[in-house]
Design a protein around this motif. Sequence first.
Motif, PDB file in Angstrom:
ATOM      1  N   SER A 186       9.082 -21.749  -9.601  1.00 25.94           N
ATOM      2  CA  SER A 186       8.913 -22.397  -8.306  1.00 25.94           C
ATOM      3  C   SER A 186       8.632 -21.405  -7.193  1.00 25.94           C
ATOM      4  O   SER A 186       8.282 -21.788  -6.092  1.00 25.94           O
ATOM      5  CB  SER A 186      10.169 -23.195  -7.946  1.00 25.94           C
ATOM      6  N   ARG A 187       8.808 -20.121  -7.459  1.00 26.09           N
ATOM      7  CA  ARG A 187       8.585 -19.142  -6.405  1.00 26.09           C
ATOM      8  C   ARG A 187       7.242 -18.440  -6.601  1.00 26.09           C
ATOM      9  O   ARG A 187       6.963 -17.899  -7.658  1.00 26.09           O
ATOM     10  CB  ARG A 187       9.700 -18.095  -6.400  1.00 26.09           C
ATOM     11  N   PRO A 188       6.396 -18.457  -5.539  1.00 27.64           N
ATOM     12  CA  PRO A 188       5.089 -17.836  -5.679  1.00 27.64           C
ATOM     13  C   PRO A 188       5.180 -16.328  -5.746  1.00 27.64           C
ATOM     14  O   PRO A 188       5.849 -15.695  -4.927  1.00 27.64           O
ATOM     15  CB  PRO A 188       4.354 -18.282  -4.401  1.00 27.64           C
ATOM     16  N   GLY A 189       4.540 -15.729  -6.717  1.00 28.04           N
ATOM     17  CA  GLY A 189       4.447 -14.288  -6.797  1.00 28.04           C
ATOM     18  C   GLY A 189       3.056 -13.857  -6.391  1.00 28.04           C
ATOM     19  O   GLY A 189       2.505 -14.325  -5.414  1.00 28.04           O
ATOM     20  N   SER A 190       2.431 -12.970  -7.157  1.00 25.41           N
ATOM     21  CA  SER A 190       1.056 -12.570  -6.880  1.00 25.41           C
ATOM     22  C   SER A 190       0.278 -12.593  -8.181  1.00 25.41           C
ATOM     23  O   SER A 190       0.841 -12.650  -9.262  1.00 25.41           O
ATOM     24  CB  SER A 190       1.024 -11.172  -6.249  1.00 25.41           C
ATOM     25  N   LEU A 191      -1.048 -12.528  -8.037  1.00 26.53           N
ATOM     26  CA  LEU A 191      -1.902 -12.571  -9.215  1.00 26.53           C
ATOM     27  C   LEU A 191      -2.048 -11.217  -9.885  1.00 26.53           C
ATOM     28  O   LEU A 191      -2.579 -11.125 -10.977  1.00 26.53           O
ATOM     29  CB  LEU A 191      -3.305 -13.081  -8.826  1.00 26.53           C
ATOM     30  N   GLY A 192      -1.630 -10.182  -9.227  1.00 27.41           N
ATOM     31  CA  GLY A 192      -1.793  -8.864  -9.819  1.00 27.41           C
ATOM     32  C   GLY A 192      -1.066  -7.817  -9.007  1.00 27.41           C
ATOM     33  O   GLY A 192      -0.206  -8.127  -8.185  1.00 27.41           O
ATOM     34  N   ASP A 193      -1.434  -6.577  -9.210  1.00 31.69           N
ATOM     35  CA  ASP A 193      -0.756  -5.468  -8.549  1.00 31.69           C
ATOM     36  C   ASP A 193      -1.653  -4.886  -7.467  1.00 31.69           C
ATOM     37  O   ASP A 193      -1.773  -3.679  -7.320  1.00 31.69           O
ATOM     38  CB  ASP A 193      -0.411  -4.410  -9.602  1.00 31.69           C
ATOM     39  N   ARG A 194      -2.314  -5.765  -6.690  1.00 31.40           N
ATOM     40  CA  ARG A 194      -3.268  -5.304  -5.687  1.00 31.40           C
ATOM     41  C   ARG A 194      -2.568  -5.018  -4.363  1.00 31.40           C
ATOM     42  O   ARG A 194      -1.748  -5.800  -3.906  1.00 31.40           O
ATOM     43  CB  ARG A 194      -4.357  -6.355  -5.451  1.00 31.40           C
ATOM     44  N   ALA A 195      -2.951  -3.929  -3.708  1.00 33.47           N
ATOM     45  CA  ALA A 195      -2.458  -3.606  -2.372  1.00 33.47           C
ATOM     46  C   ALA A 195      -3.214  -4.459  -1.357  1.00 33.47           C
ATOM     47  O   ALA A 195      -4.350  -4.884  -1.607  1.00 33.47           O
ATOM     48  CB  ALA A 195      -2.669  -2.125  -2.071  1.00 33.47           C
TER      49      ALA A 195
ATOM     50  N   MET B 202      -3.212 -13.283  -3.943  1.00 31.90           N
ATOM     51  CA  MET B 202      -3.603 -12.076  -4.679  1.00 31.90           C
ATOM     52  C   MET B 202      -2.609 -10.941  -4.496  1.00 31.90           C
ATOM     53  O   MET B 202      -2.322 -10.204  -5.450  1.00 31.90           O
ATOM     54  CB  MET B 202      -4.997 -11.627  -4.228  1.00 31.90           C
ATOM     55  N   ALA B 203      -2.078 -10.781  -3.285  1.00 34.00           N
ATOM     56  CA  ALA B 203      -1.224  -9.620  -2.996  1.00 34.00           C
ATOM     57  C   ALA B 203       0.263  -9.953  -2.991  1.00 34.00           C
ATOM     58  O   ALA B 203       1.098  -9.052  -3.100  1.00 34.00           O
ATOM     59  CB  ALA B 203      -1.617  -9.012  -1.651  1.00 34.00           C
ATOM     60  N   GLY B 204       0.620 -11.235  -2.842  1.00 36.94           N
ATOM     61  CA  GLY B 204       2.027 -11.624  -2.786  1.00 36.94           C
ATOM     62  C   GLY B 204       2.460 -11.950  -1.367  1.00 36.94           C
ATOM     63  O   GLY B 204       1.927 -11.404  -0.397  1.00 36.94           O
ATOM     64  N   THR B 205       3.419 -12.850  -1.233  1.00 40.76           N
ATOM     65  CA  THR B 205       3.853 -13.301   0.090  1.00 40.76           C
ATOM     66  C   THR B 205       4.533 -12.197   0.897  1.00 40.76           C
ATOM     67  O   THR B 205       4.593 -12.271   2.129  1.00 40.76           O
ATOM     68  CB  THR B 205       4.832 -14.491  -0.046  1.00 40.76           C
ATOM     69  N   GLU B 206       5.056 -11.161   0.231  1.00 38.91           N
ATOM     70  CA  GLU B 206       5.693 -10.062   0.952  1.00 38.91           C
ATOM     71  C   GLU B 206       4.692  -9.083   1.550  1.00 38.91           C
ATOM     72  O   GLU B 206       5.057  -8.213   2.344  1.00 38.91           O
ATOM     73  CB  GLU B 206       6.644  -9.294   0.013  1.00 38.91           C
ATOM     74  N   ALA B 207       3.416  -9.223   1.196  1.00 42.60           N
ATOM     75  CA  ALA B 207       2.427  -8.217   1.578  1.00 42.60           C
ATOM     76  C   ALA B 207       1.961  -8.340   3.018  1.00 42.60           C
ATOM     77  O   ALA B 207       1.434  -7.380   3.578  1.00 42.60           O
ATOM     78  CB  ALA B 207       1.226  -8.290   0.637  1.00 42.60           C
ATOM     79  N   PHE B 208       2.135  -9.520   3.640  1.00 39.43           N
ATOM     80  CA  PHE B 208       1.586  -9.744   4.977  1.00 39.43           C
ATOM     81  C   PHE B 208       2.666 -10.301   5.905  1.00 39.43           C
ATOM     82  O   PHE B 208       3.485 -11.129   5.487  1.00 39.43           O
ATOM     83  CB  PHE B 208       0.406 -10.712   4.905  1.00 39.43           C
ATOM     84  N   PRO B 209       2.647  -9.893   7.182  1.00 39.99           N
ATOM     85  CA  PRO B 209       3.664 -10.368   8.124  1.00 39.99           C
ATOM     86  C   PRO B 209       3.721 -11.878   8.253  1.00 39.99           C
ATOM     87  O   PRO B 209       4.804 -12.453   8.436  1.00 39.99           O
ATOM     88  CB  PRO B 209       3.236  -9.723   9.456  1.00 39.99           C
ATOM     89  N   ALA B 210       2.582 -12.561   8.169  1.00 36.29           N
ATOM     90  CA  ALA B 210       2.543 -14.006   8.391  1.00 36.29           C
ATOM     91  C   ALA B 210       3.383 -14.784   7.382  1.00 36.29           C
ATOM     92  O   ALA B 210       3.882 -15.869   7.696  1.00 36.29           O
ATOM     93  CB  ALA B 210       1.099 -14.505   8.353  1.00 36.29           C
ATOM     94  N   THR B 211       3.544 -14.248   6.168  1.00 36.53           N
ATOM     95  CA  THR B 211       4.204 -15.015   5.108  1.00 36.53           C
ATOM     96  C   THR B 211       5.549 -14.445   4.665  1.00 36.53           C
ATOM     97  O   THR B 211       6.190 -15.021   3.793  1.00 36.53           O
ATOM     98  CB  THR B 211       3.288 -15.110   3.877  1.00 36.53           C
ATOM     99  N   ARG B 212       5.978 -13.351   5.257  1.00 34.34           N
ATOM    100  CA  ARG B 212       7.229 -12.735   4.790  1.00 34.34           C
ATOM    101  C   ARG B 212       8.436 -13.620   5.039  1.00 34.34           C
ATOM    102  O   ARG B 212       9.321 -13.748   4.190  1.00 34.34           O
ATOM    103  CB  ARG B 212       7.425 -11.379   5.470  1.00 34.34           C
ATOM    104  N   ALA B 213       8.496 -14.244   6.203  1.00 28.20           N
ATOM    105  CA  ALA B 213       9.657 -15.078   6.519  1.00 28.20           C
ATOM    106  C   ALA B 213       9.747 -16.262   5.578  1.00 28.20           C
ATOM    107  O   ALA B 213      10.824 -16.619   5.098  1.00 28.20           O
ATOM    108  CB  ALA B 213       9.577 -15.560   7.969  1.00 28.20           C
ATOM    109  N   ALA B 214       8.594 -16.891   5.274  1.00 25.72           N
ATOM    110  CA  ALA B 214       8.596 -18.032   4.360  1.00 25.72           C
ATOM    111  C   ALA B 214       8.982 -17.602   2.961  1.00 25.72           C
ATOM    112  O   ALA B 214       9.624 -18.359   2.220  1.00 25.72           O
ATOM    113  CB  ALA B 214       7.222 -18.698   4.347  1.00 25.72           C
ATOM    114  N   ALA B 215       8.600 -16.391   2.574  1.00 24.13           N
ATOM    115  CA  ALA B 215       8.933 -15.905   1.234  1.00 24.13           C
ATOM    116  C   ALA B 215      10.437 -15.748   1.069  1.00 24.13           C
ATOM    117  O   ALA B 215      10.980 -15.940  -0.019  1.00 24.13           O
ATOM    118  CB  ALA B 215       8.241 -14.562   0.982  1.00 24.13           C
TER     119      ALA B 215
END
Length: 415
Positions: free
Chosen positions: A6-15, A386-399
Amino acid sequence: MGTDSSRPGSLGDRAPEQVLAELRTTLFASLQRSDQRLRAEQYVRGLLAAEGRKTLRNIAAQIGGATARQSVHHFISDSSWEWRPVRQALARHTERLLKPQAWVVRPTVIPKAGVHSVGVEPRFLPDLGQTVNSQQAYGAWMVSGTHAVPVDWRLLLTESWLADAERRRGAGIPATVRTATPEDCVSQLAPRAGGESPGRVPVVVNVDGLDAAECARRLESLGAPLLMRVDPGTRLRADGSALQGYSERTTTAGQLLEAVKRLRRPTEWTLTRDDRRDTVATTVPVLLPRPPRDRAGRPDGNPWRPMRLIGEWAGGERRQARLWLTDATDLPIGALLRLTRLTAVADRDARRVADQVGMRDFVGRSFQGWHRHVTLASAAHLAVVMAGTEAFPATRAAAAAPEVAEGPADAAGAA
């Protein structure tokens, strides 16, 4: 239960920078001018960097401060660049990366305070029990077992917008755009969703209040398995040739499921490799009426279409059943239930990704501006996947926020 799917991760190990460079070369190649390609990338960066509402002021602050606001507004609302090729590139790239199990067509309600944004009008929302000033859009989402990405959109425009010359001119609505019903919007999105290659993935329609018979008629030539959520009042009849002993008179889906209670069975099925589910379900061969195709009201060929009605009681038989119609008569019940659960993946990523990158935040008035904004917000959504919800400021809080229980999406909160 196994791993938490149920928790979104990322599609790979991309920066993040690698992701943005990949999107720049794959999604924006159709833009003829280098300054347009640069502006598109900057807008996506702004959506990913800005926290809170993605207003033009907030986006501009991420890419050049107050001086950039006018150029950002012009790029979205008044520029000449075409958004359709960008969406086509987005769909191709997402399909390669995601390898979707299904396309999900779902609604997006966008509440608005004013009356000038294109498509805005008062709408009664059953989930909220009140009338809300809003836009109504429909999106086609590519969905795997773990991720969902929107790649195409339709904005519902009624006669109140299209028959009013002044409103139409003020919003810049093209002359080719005609009044559309929800069935129109869904049927326009689904053929694109089916793809062009053999072995098309299933199309799952998760929209409240559709005319099931009309929608099924429009999607009959889709060429891909169709699964459509319906309400208990949907009119159909049991297929007597496959379900002996039951009346072939027309009834409702809810009444038919009550009449065949003895066919309900405990069903175990697999959501992911490590996640098994138990439920009570049944499938019933049914006939759905084919609405007339011509203006004289004459039926075209066989007036009934063979389908299967699926009833599922996920929380036990005392819970309200979820009802689906499908033309996939050869798929086992477990595979069909797994497809219905992909709608929950789309609902989750709408909440935790699309909303966070500003899918519903466009405040301009123009038709083209709305489509350009949701196209670039969809590109930002793919970047997060692609990068994961932790990768960008906009989505960190939701993650970091706790997950909500699986269930129907709130209409006003779905993105």
